[in-house]
Write an enzyme that holds these catalytic residues in place. Sequence first.
Site, mmCIF file in Angstrom:
data_model
loop_
_atom_site.group_PDB
_atom_site.id
_atom_site.type_symbol
_atom_site.label_atom_id
_atom_site.label_comp_id
_atom_site.label_asym_id
_atom_site.label_seq_id
_atom_site.Cartn_x
_atom_site.Cartn_y
_atom_site.Cartn_z
ATOM 1 N N LYS A 144 0.000 10.423 14.764
ATOM 2 C CA LYS A 144 -0.206 9.627 13.561
ATOM 3 C C LYS A 144 1.123 9.349 12.863
ATOM 4 O O LYS A 144 1.985 10.221 12.787
ATOM 5 C CB LYS A 144 -1.154 10.377 12.610
ATOM 6 C CG LYS A 144 -1.639 9.550 11.452
ATOM 7 C CD LYS A 144 -2.724 10.290 10.673
ATOM 8 C CE LYS A 144 -3.157 9.494 9.467
ATOM 9 N NZ LYS A 144 -4.167 10.187 8.669
ATOM 10 N N SER A 166 -6.524 7.254 0.434
ATOM 11 C CA SER A 166 -5.093 7.305 0.727
ATOM 12 C C SER A 166 -4.612 5.998 1.329
ATOM 13 O O SER A 166 -3.503 5.541 1.025
ATOM 14 C CB SER A 166 -4.784 8.470 1.678
ATOM 15 O OG SER A 166 -4.956 9.703 1.030
#
Length: 151
Positions: free
Chosen positions: A41, A127
């Site tokens: 990620k 987020s």
Amino acid sequence: MRRAIFPGSFDPLTLGHYDIIQRGITLFDELIIAIGVNSDKKYMFTLEERKQFIKQAFSNEPKIKVLTYEGLTVDFCKKINANFILRGLRNPGDFEFEKAIAHTNRKLSEIETVFLLTSSGKSYISSSIVRDVIKNGGDYTGLVPDSVRVK
């Protein structure tokens, strides 16, 4: 001791996370904010920045610890003797997704998942939305705790 983890990437910590954490500490003796590390990620904030955001936001709360982990969340729970996973739910989509994970975790271990609904005024915050606002130069300060500041 009732020890729970609240797992996530916290990239960055939002007022939605903050809400769940504040309410979660009333349920447990210790709440570990568990920052998952996923090498696949790409994060906006470094691991150290994310840890500092959380530590600063909860610097006056002795029941909170901040740790990082890799791998399965249930394996981390076993390693630190946590019997609960705390998760926040913003909407029905979150519920369906989190329910599947909770059932899988329960199949793999004896760890219970506890769900809290985010407060209504914070249910829209994620987020990814905060990152998008930051990337585009918007005012993100009403979406995150004061500890989250972009250089």
